[in-house]
Design an enzyme around this catalytic site. Structure first.
Site, PDB file in Angstrom:
ATOM      1  N   CYS A   1       0.828  -1.212   0.000  1.00 16.13           N
ATOM      2  CA  CYS A   1       0.000   0.000   0.000  1.00 16.13           C
ATOM      3  C   CYS A   1       0.862   1.262   0.000  1.00 16.13           C
ATOM      4  CB  CYS A   1      -0.931  -0.030   1.217  1.00 16.13           C
ATOM      5  SG  CYS A   1      -1.901   1.462   1.388  1.00 16.13           S
TER       6      CYS A   1
ATOM      7  N   CYS B   1      -1.721   1.715  -2.967  1.00 10.72           N
ATOM      8  CA  CYS B   1      -2.687   2.788  -2.739  1.00 10.72           C
ATOM      9  C   CYS B   1      -2.073   4.193  -2.745  1.00 10.72           C
ATOM     10  CB  CYS B   1      -3.389   2.626  -1.389  1.00 10.72           C
ATOM     11  SG  CYS B   1      -3.407   0.981  -0.704  1.00 10.72           S
TER      12      CYS B   1
ATOM     13  N   PRO C   1       1.157   5.681  -3.653  1.00  7.87           N
ATOM     14  CA  PRO C   1       1.677   6.287  -4.896  1.00  7.87           C
ATOM     15  C   PRO C   1       0.618   6.370  -5.984  1.00  7.87           C
ATOM     16  CG  PRO C   1       2.608   4.094  -4.539  1.00  7.87           C
ATOM     17  CD  PRO C   1       1.897   4.468  -3.297  1.00  7.87           C
ATOM     18  N   LYS C   2      -0.284   5.388  -6.016  1.00  7.98           N
ATOM     19  CA  LYS C   2      -1.359   5.393  -7.022  1.00  7.98           C
ATOM     20  C   LYS C   2      -2.261   6.617  -6.836  1.00  7.98           C
ATOM     21  CE  LYS C   2      -5.177   3.942  -5.976  1.00  7.98           C
ATOM     22  NZ  LYS C   2      -5.701   2.618  -6.060  1.00  7.98           N
TER      23      LYS C   2
ATOM     24  N   GLY D   1       1.238 -10.866   1.925  1.00  5.64           N
ATOM     25  CA  GLY D   1       0.667 -10.155   0.775  1.00  5.64           C
ATOM     26  C   GLY D   1       0.935 -10.855  -0.548  1.00  5.64           C
TER      27      GLY D   1
ATOM     28  N   TYR E   1      -8.852  -3.299 -11.600  1.00  4.09           N
ATOM     29  CA  TYR E   1      -8.805  -1.907 -11.142  1.00  4.09           C
ATOM     30  C   TYR E   1      -7.404  -1.315 -11.236  1.00  4.09           C
ATOM     31  CZ  TYR E   1      -6.884  -2.566  -6.392  1.00  4.09           C
ATOM     32  OH  TYR E   1      -6.068  -2.824  -5.329  1.00  4.09           O
TER      33      TYR E   1
ATOM     34  N   GLU F   1      -6.679   2.016 -13.398  1.00  8.84           N
ATOM     35  CA  GLU F   1      -6.178   3.212 -12.699  1.00  8.84           C
ATOM     36  C   GLU F   1      -4.887   3.711 -13.336  1.00  8.84           C
ATOM     37  OE1 GLU F   1      -7.986   2.467  -8.202  1.00  8.84           O
ATOM     38  OE2 GLU F   1      -5.955   1.814  -8.639  1.00  8.84           O
TER      39      GLU F   1
ATOM     40  N   ASP G   1      -3.892  -9.798   2.065  1.00  4.01           N
ATOM     41  CA  ASP G   1      -4.030 -10.294   0.692  1.00  4.01           C
ATOM     42  C   ASP G   1      -3.719 -11.778   0.560  1.00  4.01           C
ATOM     43  OD1 ASP G   1      -4.590  -7.703   0.073  1.00  4.01           O
ATOM     44  OD2 ASP G   1      -2.992  -7.442  -1.405  1.00  4.01           O
TER      45      ASP G   1
ATOM     46  N   THR H   1      -6.326  -2.575   1.684  1.00  5.58           N
ATOM     47  CA  THR H   1      -5.569  -2.227   2.878  1.00  5.58           C
ATOM     48  C   THR H   1      -6.421  -2.167   4.155  1.00  5.58           C
ATOM     49  OG1 THR H   1      -3.699  -1.193   1.858  1.00  5.58           O
ATOM     50  CG2 THR H   1      -4.408  -0.201   3.905  1.00  5.58           C
TER      51      THR H   1
ATOM     52  N   PHE I   1      -9.933   4.359  -8.584  1.00  6.72           N
ATOM     53  CA  PHE I   1      -9.497   5.745  -8.817  1.00  6.72           C
ATOM     54  C   PHE I   1      -9.141   5.977 -10.283  1.00  6.72           C
ATOM     55  CE2 PHE I   1      -9.035   5.143  -4.280  1.00  6.72           C
ATOM     56  CZ  PHE I   1      -9.614   6.305  -3.790  1.00  6.72           C
TER      57      PHE I   1
ATOM     58  N   HIS J   1     -26.519  20.616  -0.083  1.00  7.25           N
ATOM     59  CA  HIS J   1     -26.572  21.183  -1.424  1.00  7.25           C
ATOM     60  C   HIS J   1     -25.558  22.304  -1.575  1.00  7.25           C
ATOM     61  CE1 HIS J   1     -28.475  21.855  -5.250  1.00  7.25           C
ATOM     62  NE2 HIS J   1     -28.636  23.136  -5.001  1.00  7.25           N
ATOM     63  N   PRO J   2     -24.867  22.441  -2.661  1.00  7.19           N
ATOM     64  CA  PRO J   2     -24.808  21.523  -3.791  1.00  7.19           C
ATOM     65  C   PRO J   2     -23.595  20.588  -3.672  1.00  7.19           C
ATOM     66  CG  PRO J   2     -23.955  23.685  -4.414  1.00  7.19           C
ATOM     67  CD  PRO J   2     -24.148  23.695  -2.921  1.00  7.19           C
TER      68      PRO J   2
ATOM     69  N   GLU K   1     -25.269  14.333  -2.286  1.00  4.87           N
ATOM     70  CA  GLU K   1     -26.711  14.513  -2.031  1.00  4.87           C
ATOM     71  C   GLU K   1     -27.558  13.779  -3.071  1.00  4.87           C
ATOM     72  OE1 GLU K   1     -28.659  18.320  -2.667  1.00  4.87           O
ATOM     73  OE2 GLU K   1     -27.103  18.915  -4.084  1.00  4.87           O
TER      74      GLU K   1
HETATM   75  P1  FAD Z   1       1.399  -6.232   1.878  1.00  8.37           P
HETATM   76  O1  FAD Z   1       1.057  -4.835   2.137  1.00  8.37           O
HETATM   77  O2  FAD Z   1       1.679  -6.630   0.487  1.00  8.37           O
HETATM   78  O3  FAD Z   1       2.658  -6.562   2.805  1.00  8.37           O
HETATM   79  C1  FAD Z   1       3.320  -7.781   2.776  1.00  8.37           C
HETATM   80  C2  FAD Z   1       4.788  -7.536   3.108  1.00  8.37           C
HETATM   81  O4  FAD Z   1       5.402  -8.787   3.411  1.00  8.37           O
HETATM   82  C3  FAD Z   1       5.559  -6.958   1.937  1.00  8.37           C
HETATM   83  O5  FAD Z   1       6.402  -5.934   2.383  1.00  8.37           O
HETATM   84  C4  FAD Z   1       6.377  -8.135   1.446  1.00  8.37           C
HETATM   85  O6  FAD Z   1       7.552  -7.759   0.782  1.00  8.37           O
HETATM   86  C5  FAD Z   1       6.657  -8.860   2.761  1.00  8.37           C
HETATM   87  N1  FAD Z   1       6.995 -10.265   2.624  1.00  8.37           N
HETATM   88  C6  FAD Z   1       6.479 -11.159   1.751  1.00  8.37           C
HETATM   89  N2  FAD Z   1       7.016 -12.380   1.967  1.00  8.37           N
HETATM   90  C7  FAD Z   1       7.866 -12.247   3.009  1.00  8.37           C
HETATM   91  C8  FAD Z   1       8.701 -13.147   3.711  1.00  8.37           C
HETATM   92  N3  FAD Z   1       8.748 -14.430   3.401  1.00  8.37           N
HETATM   93  N4  FAD Z   1       9.461 -12.675   4.726  1.00  8.37           N
HETATM   94  C9  FAD Z   1       9.422 -11.358   5.056  1.00  8.37           C
HETATM   95  N5  FAD Z   1       8.636 -10.464   4.431  1.00  8.37           N
HETATM   96  C10 FAD Z   1       7.872 -10.903   3.423  1.00  8.37           C
HETATM   97  N6  FAD Z   1      -5.943  -1.191  -1.428  1.00  8.37           N
HETATM   98  C11 FAD Z   1      -6.835  -0.254  -1.012  1.00  8.37           C
HETATM   99  O7  FAD Z   1      -7.478  -0.446   0.023  1.00  8.37           O
HETATM  100  N7  FAD Z   1      -7.031   0.909  -1.709  1.00  8.37           N
HETATM  101  C12 FAD Z   1      -6.336   1.171  -2.834  1.00  8.37           C
HETATM  102  O8  FAD Z   1      -6.548   2.220  -3.454  1.00  8.37           O
HETATM  103  C13 FAD Z   1      -5.398   0.222  -3.289  1.00  8.37           C
HETATM  104  N8  FAD Z   1      -4.671   0.465  -4.394  1.00  8.37           N
HETATM  105  C14 FAD Z   1      -3.736  -0.439  -4.798  1.00  8.37           C
HETATM  106  C15 FAD Z   1      -2.982  -0.159  -5.920  1.00  8.37           C
HETATM  107  C16 FAD Z   1      -2.035  -1.046  -6.365  1.00  8.37           C
HETATM  108  C17 FAD Z   1      -1.217  -0.711  -7.577  1.00  8.37           C
HETATM  109  C18 FAD Z   1      -1.821  -2.269  -5.647  1.00  8.37           C
HETATM  110  C19 FAD Z   1      -0.788  -3.249  -6.112  1.00  8.37           C
HETATM  111  C20 FAD Z   1      -2.551  -2.559  -4.520  1.00  8.37           C
HETATM  112  C21 FAD Z   1      -3.520  -1.652  -4.080  1.00  8.37           C
HETATM  113  N9  FAD Z   1      -4.305  -1.908  -2.955  1.00  8.37           N
HETATM  114  C22 FAD Z   1      -5.227  -0.979  -2.543  1.00  8.37           C
HETATM  115  C23 FAD Z   1      -4.212  -3.178  -2.230  1.00  8.37           C
HETATM  116  C24 FAD Z   1      -3.385  -3.043  -0.952  1.00  8.37           C
HETATM  117  O9  FAD Z   1      -2.126  -2.497  -1.255  1.00  8.37           O
HETATM  118  C25 FAD Z   1      -3.242  -4.416  -0.310  1.00  8.37           C
HETATM  119  O10 FAD Z   1      -4.534  -4.954  -0.103  1.00  8.37           O
HETATM  120  C26 FAD Z   1      -2.527  -4.369   1.024  1.00  8.37           C
HETATM  121  O11 FAD Z   1      -1.260  -3.795   0.915  1.00  8.37           O
HETATM  122  C27 FAD Z   1      -2.413  -5.785   1.586  1.00  8.37           C
HETATM  123  O12 FAD Z   1      -1.732  -5.755   2.799  1.00  8.37           O
HETATM  124  P2  FAD Z   1      -0.982  -7.055   3.320  1.00  8.37           P
HETATM  125  O13 FAD Z   1      -0.566  -6.741   4.711  1.00  8.37           O
HETATM  126  O14 FAD Z   1      -1.797  -8.251   3.092  1.00  8.37           O
HETATM  127  O15 FAD Z   1       0.290  -7.248   2.389  1.00  8.37           O
END
Ligand code: FAD
Length: 522
Positions: free
Chosen positions: A84, A89, A91-92, A189, A227, A231, A357, A366, A398, A495-496, A500
């Site tokens: 994120c 989220c 940088p996007k 993730g 998405y 985006e 995730d 997130t 977005f 309004h506006p 609404e």
């Molecule tokens: P992550 O945030 O992915 O964190 C997992 C971490 O674990 C990472 O740092 C990874 O490197 C680390 N890791 C993995 N394996 C290991 C290991 N074996 N040992 C140690 N570390 C490890 N969500 C929204 O709600 N709104 C948005 O607008 C949105 N926009 C997005 C845009 C993009 C381009 C992307 C790709 C995703 C977007 N998301 C958005 C989704 C959101 O980023 C994820 O749902 C969220 O980050 C998931 O969190 P997490 O904790 O599951 O995993």
């Protein structure tokens, strides 16, 4: 005590007592005994893992967080905080904002602003990426300091299981650290998937690379119309980088398809090209450095090719479970996706949990990961009972014209309740701020999916228009409270505003009446 020691530790913890709703009722003192280095080890320092770790430490647990980022095939890597913050989220949204500002400069002229020469207005990709990356680095720093202040051990190593209570962390220099924990949370993730076609890994980028790309992307092909793909196509196109999208099945699969069409219509009207029912076949690097892409239209069985400066793959994400050695810990995962099935975040091994995730069948968002992580820590360390409710989670796409929604799509509502038992209220609307610059209002549309029977409980709300996320967030709370069409029509609007418009909804699809607005203020 070092993390390698296995001495018996007795902790006196001051634990808050939680109600069903997570409200602290009272503090109680409890003692935990254990011969582990940590009460909790979290693998993955992203949204879910960090939220869980911080809540656990607040509840008196001794916590370690492992986080490690394997560079993308193009060599992009980043700091602590997960997807994120670094490549998702944040940088996007910043790039989306940059794109909106560019459009606003043009509109400002209509409002009387004197802009020297509109044709000279262009974005500096280098300045944009520098600003975005500076912000991200500051968040990485604050996150590290926060962990240190909270006395959470941060281990910048790649974690894998040695056994059900032992994790091995491989550090950047190749050295290994071993630690034991009574409870383990998997919060690793996911990462972008690469299609198995020639040139994908060598020449293509993904969302992991775009926000720090060292040169302007130029003419860009985006493969995938989920998405993330839309985006990226949206902000690139608005910044003046021609964008083409290859759509394999339908855009925004899983979202309400009428709304998805509004989103893509708007993008098309703004200049994005869509090739439907197309899959990539190969990416070849030309002497010029440009990329020749061949693709197949699966419906017509026709091949096409075109040259692009950049190819961005947005064809889905896979869970990072492969390198975790889950077998030695006895944790099952859904083999096809690598995701973990854990309906209450508890895996088949009782002291090993998963959030974010990496979970199968859960929204990849997130706030979902954060909320689930926090609730989990409260259940494990404070005897709380509350479980994560994954239903009715609001979200926003977005794209240039944003799409916000909460609850069921019209398709899913029909599938679950039958069309005869539903009433769909809908309307086109004219945002006040669109009038003067004469912005396109053809895709400003909203709808409420409700049960037909009074008081017409609302099952889903959908909104395409400006600031859709801000509009939908409050209504998401209302849906949690069981809002009905009766409540909505008895709510006095502000309004506006565009929000609404939900309070003005009165035309049903069944009536066949024209959903176009007669005037702004009646
Ligand atoms: P992550 O945030 O992915 O964190 C997992 C971490 O674990 C990472 O740092 C990874 O490197 C680390 N890791 C993995 N394996 C290991 C290991 N074996 N040992 C140690 N570390 C490890 N969500 C929204 O709600 N709104 C948005 O607008 C949105 N926009 C997005 C845009 C993009 C381009 C992307 C790709 C995703 C977007 N998301 C958005 C989704 C959101 O980023 C994820 O749902 C969220 O980050 C998931 O969190 P997490 O904790 O599951 O995993």
């Amino acid at each position: 005590m070092t993390i390698f020691s296995n001495l018996v530790r007795i902790n006196i913890l001051l634990k808050p007592l939680y109600t069903e709703r997570g409200v602290i009722l009272a503090q109680r003192t409890i003692a935990t005994h254990g011969n582990f280095d940590y009460d909790l080890a979290v693998i993955g320092g992203g949204s879910g893992g960090l939220a869980c770790a911080k809540e656990a430490v607040n509840l008196g647990a001794k916590v370690a967080v492992l986080d490690y980022v394997t560079p993308s095939p193009q060599g992009t890597k980043w700091g602590l905080g997960g997807t994120c913050v670094n490549v998702g989220c944040i940088p996007k949204k910043l790039m989306h904002q940059a794109a909106l500002l560019g459009e606003s400069i043009h509109e400002a002229v209509a409002y009387g602003w004197q802009v020297p020469s509109l044709k000279d207005i262009k974005i500096s990709w280098a300045a944009l990426t520098e600003s975005v990356q500076n912000h991200i680095k500051s968040v990485n720093w604050v996150t590290r300091v926060d962990l240190r202040d909270k006395k959470i051990e941060y281990i910048n190593g790649l974690g894998e299981f040695k056994d059900a209570h032992t994790i091995i962390a491989t550090m950047k220099n190749g050295s290994k650290k071993e630690l034991t924990a009574k409870n383990i949370v998997i919060a690793v993730g996911g990462r972008p998937q690469y299609p198995e076609i020639p040139g994908a890994v060598e020449y293509c980028i993904s969302s992991d690379d775009i926000f720090s790309l060292g040169h302007p992307p130029g003419k860009t092909l985006i493969v995938g119309a989920g998405y993330i793909g839309l985006e990226c196509a949206g902000f690139l196109n608005s910044m003046g980088f021609p964008a083409t999208v290859l759509v394999r099945s339908v855009p925004l699969r899983g979202f309400d398809q009428q709304m998805a069409r509004m989103v893509t219509n708007e993008m098309e009207q703004k200049g994005v090209t869509f090739h439907h029912k197309c899959v990539p076949l190969s990416v070849e690097k030309l002497e010029s450095g440009q990329l020749k892409v061949r693709w197949l239209n699966t419906e017509l069985q026709e091949q096409s090719e075109e040259v692009f400066d950049t190819v961005l793959l947005a064809t889905g994400r896979y869970a990072l479970t492969k390198s975790l050695n889950l077998e030695v810990a006895g944790v099952n995962c859904v083999t096809s996706s690598g995701k973990i099935s854990a309906s209450t975040e508890q895996t088949n091994v009782p002291h090993i949990f998963a959030v974010g995730d990496v979970l199968a069948g859960r929204p990849e968002l997130t706030p979902v990961a954060i909320h689930a992580g926090r609730l989990l820590a409260r259940r494990v360390f404070a005897g709380a009972q509350q479980h994560m409710d994954y239903d009715n989670v609001a979200t926003t796409v977005f794209t240039p014209l944003e799409y916000g929604c909460v609850g069921l799509s019209e398709e899913l509502a029909i599938e679950r309740h039958g069309a005869d038992n539903l009433e769909i209220y809908h309307a086109y609307y004219k945002p006040t701020e669109f009038f003067i610059p004469q912005r396109n209002i053809r895709n400003c549309y909203l709808k409420a999916v409700a049960l037909r029977e009074a008081p017409q409980k609302i099952l889903g709300l959908h909104f395409v228009g400006p600031v859709a996320g801000e509009v939908i967030q409050g209504f998401a709370a209302a849906i949690k409270c069981g809002i009905t069409m009766e409540h909505l029509s008895n709510t006095v609007g502000i309004h506006p505003t565009v929000a609404e418009e939900f309070t003005r909804l009165n035309i049903t699809k069944r009536s066949g009446k024209d959903p176009n607005p007669a005037s702004c203020c009646s």
